[in-house]
Design a protein around this motif. Structure first.
Motif, short mmCIF file in Angstrom:
data_model
loop_
_atom_site.label_atom_id
_atom_site.label_comp_id
_atom_site.label_asym_id
_atom_site.label_seq_id
_atom_site.Cartn_x
_atom_site.Cartn_y
_atom_site.Cartn_z
N MET A 97 13.04 0.16 51.77
CA MET A 97 12.51 0.57 50.72
C MET A 97 11.63 0.72 49.79
SD MET A 97 13.93 -1.17 47.03
CE MET A 97 11.91 -2.77 47.25
N THR A 98 11.14 2.34 49.34
CA THR A 98 10.32 2.80 48.76
C THR A 98 9.40 2.29 47.58
OG1 THR A 98 10.76 4.91 50.36
CG2 THR A 98 8.77 5.11 48.50
N ASP A 99 7.65 1.70 47.83
CA ASP A 99 7.53 1.54 46.38
C ASP A 99 6.79 2.24 45.60
OD1 ASP A 99 7.35 -1.46 47.29
OD2 ASP A 99 5.76 -0.84 48.12
N TYR A 100 7.75 2.92 44.49
CA TYR A 100 7.06 3.10 43.63
C TYR A 100 5.96 3.19 42.37
CZ TYR A 100 11.45 5.90 44.94
OH TYR A 100 11.56 6.35 46.21
N PRO A 101 4.83 3.37 42.13
CA PRO A 101 5.40 5.60 42.60
C PRO A 101 4.40 5.68 44.00
CG PRO A 101 3.52 4.62 40.72
CD PRO A 101 3.68 3.42 40.91
N ALA A 102 4.53 6.94 44.05
CA ALA A 102 3.74 6.51 45.54
C ALA A 102 3.49 8.61 44.93
CB ALA A 102 5.20 7.22 46.27
N ILE A 103 1.99 8.25 46.40
CA ILE A 103 1.94 8.81 45.83
C ILE A 103 2.14 11.07 47.02
CG2 ILE A 103 -0.61 10.61 46.10
CD1 ILE A 103 -1.86 8.12 45.46
N TYR B 121 -1.91 17.43 40.69
CA TYR B 121 -1.02 16.04 41.42
C TYR B 121 -0.84 15.90 41.08
CZ TYR B 121 -2.88 11.34 42.70
OH TYR B 121 -2.84 10.04 43.86
N ALA B 122 0.90 15.11 42.44
CA ALA B 122 2.05 14.29 42.27
C ALA B 122 2.13 13.50 42.50
CB ALA B 122 2.63 15.59 42.57
N ARG B 123 2.75 12.24 41.76
CA ARG B 123 2.96 10.78 42.08
C ARG B 123 4.94 11.18 41.94
NH1 ARG B 123 0.31 6.02 39.33
NH2 ARG B 123 1.03 7.01 37.50
N GLN B 124 5.55 10.49 42.70
CA GLN B 124 6.91 10.39 42.56
C GLN B 124 7.39 8.33 41.41
OE1 GLN B 124 9.29 11.37 45.63
NE2 GLN B 124 11.50 10.97 44.94
N LEU B 125 7.60 8.57 40.73
CA LEU B 125 7.59 7.69 39.97
C LEU B 125 9.67 6.22 40.11
CD1 LEU B 125 6.45 8.46 36.42
CD2 LEU B 125 5.35 7.56 38.34
N SER B 126 10.11 7.49 41.29
CA SER B 126 11.26 6.60 41.12
C SER B 126 12.58 7.90 41.83
CB SER B 126 12.32 6.29 39.54
OG SER B 126 12.68 7.57 39.29
N LYS C 236 2.55 14.98 33.08
CA LYS C 236 4.32 15.47 32.14
C LYS C 236 5.52 14.71 33.89
CE LYS C 236 2.77 19.83 31.11
NZ LYS C 236 2.81 21.66 31.37
N LEU C 237 6.51 14.46 32.57
CA LEU C 237 7.96 14.06 34.18
C LEU C 237 8.16 15.19 34.37
CD1 LEU C 237 8.96 10.75 32.47
CD2 LEU C 237 7.20 11.27 34.15
N CYS C 238 9.07 15.20 35.67
CA CYS C 238 9.64 17.18 36.24
C CYS C 238 10.81 15.74 36.96
CB CYS C 238 8.86 17.93 37.13
SG CYS C 238 9.62 18.84 37.59
N PRO C 239 11.68 16.19 36.91
CA PRO C 239 13.35 15.72 37.64
C PRO C 239 12.84 16.13 39.13
CG PRO C 239 14.20 17.21 35.49
CD PRO C 239 12.13 17.67 35.80
N LEU C 240 12.87 15.24 40.31
CA LEU C 240 13.33 15.69 41.52
C LEU C 240 13.83 16.95 41.74
CD1 LEU C 240 11.62 15.13 43.98
CD2 LEU C 240 13.22 13.49 44.88
N ASP C 241 14.23 17.58 42.03
CA ASP C 241 15.31 18.45 42.15
C ASP C 241 14.67 19.86 41.07
OD1 ASP C 241 16.08 18.30 40.02
OD2 ASP C 241 17.74 18.91 40.14
N GLU C 242 14.14 20.30 40.54
CA GLU C 242 13.78 20.88 39.81
C GLU C 242 12.09 21.27 39.90
OE1 GLU C 242 10.99 22.30 35.83
OE2 GLU C 242 13.03 20.68 35.17
#
Length: 244
Positions: free
Chosen positions: A1-7, A35-40, A60-66
């Motif tokens: 399982m991935t730990d978030y946030p992930a750089i 600079y991007a971090r994946q939160l979920s 800013k928050l951005c949907p992953l697909d976008e």
């Protein structure tokens, strides 16, 4: 399982903009770095890089697909520019904190100021500088740092929970009661369910001699956490004071 946030690293965004009108109209490419971090699994947090290649400014928050459609990975840029800059920033903050713990306030101030030259919005550097000015009782400089911190929502995030409370407590211990109250109240605007902030705010009102306010705030803390033994003991002590 991935730990978030992930750089995820640094990504670029290219936009085409029209400049001018009529015959002088032309298209202009604008390239920015983020600079991007994946939160979920579905959300990425992006933050612009400043001129020193470190993330600074509004997140800013951005949907992953976008995000995947619009942003291009820049691993070489990240390794060559951002990683060294972040390491330098961290080293200066660590040095400032070390000097502060040794009581070398002038050296700590210099280290934190060097960190802020890289990122003026750095939360830990601003907290560190604020602690220095609080210890020095330099109200004018402290007020400037407080203004910066009060404008940084990140300063009140879970990530800086310990620094938040320590800083507010230091303000109280140095006699900056009104500043400590304003700081903790700002924290509660963003962290309404944190019983520790309520407890520390109650301590400030107690030191100001505002016992009734202190009891009311402690009541909120113990309602949020019925097992908060220290808060219950403090509240009983204050209640005994009011009946004497």
């Amino acid at each position: 399982m991935t730990d978030y946030p992930a750089i995820l690293g640094v990504f670029s965004l290219r936009r085409n903009e029209e400049v001018g009108t009529g015959a002088t109209q032309a298209r202009h490419d604008q390239l920015t770095y983020w600079y991007a971090r994946q939160l979920s699994p579905d959300v990425v947090e992006i933050q612009p890089l400043n001129v020193y290649h470190v993330p600074s400014g509004i997140k800013k928050l951005c949907p992953l697909d976008e995000f995947l459609r619009s942003y291009t990975p820049e691993p070489r840029y990240y390794e060559a520019n951002t990683v060294p800059a972040l390491n330098s920033l961290r080293a200066k903050i660590d040095q400032g904190e070390k000097f502060f713990s040794m009581g070398l306030l002038d050296d700590a101030e210099k280290a934190f100021l060097k960190a802020l030259m890289i990122d003026e919005m750095s939360v830990p550097a601003n907290y560190g500088l604020g602690d220095v000015y609080s210890e020095q009782k330099d109200f004018q400089k402290l007020r400037r740092v407080l203004t910066v911190l009060m404008g940084l929502d990140d300063a009140f995030s879970v990530e800086y929970r310990q620094k938040l409370n320590t800083f507010g407590v230091n303000l109280r211990k140095q006699g900056f009661f009104d500043e400590s109250i304003a700081f903790f109240n700002k924290a509660l605007e963003l962290r309404k369910d944190d019983e520790n902030i309520y407890f520390n705010l109650a301590r400030v009102h107690f030191d100001k001699g505002e016992i009734e306010k202190c009891i009311g705030i402690l009541n909120i803390a113990t309602t949020l956490n019925p097992e908060f033994v220290e808060a219950r003991k403090f509240m009983r002590y204050c209640e005994r004071m009011t009946t004497q």
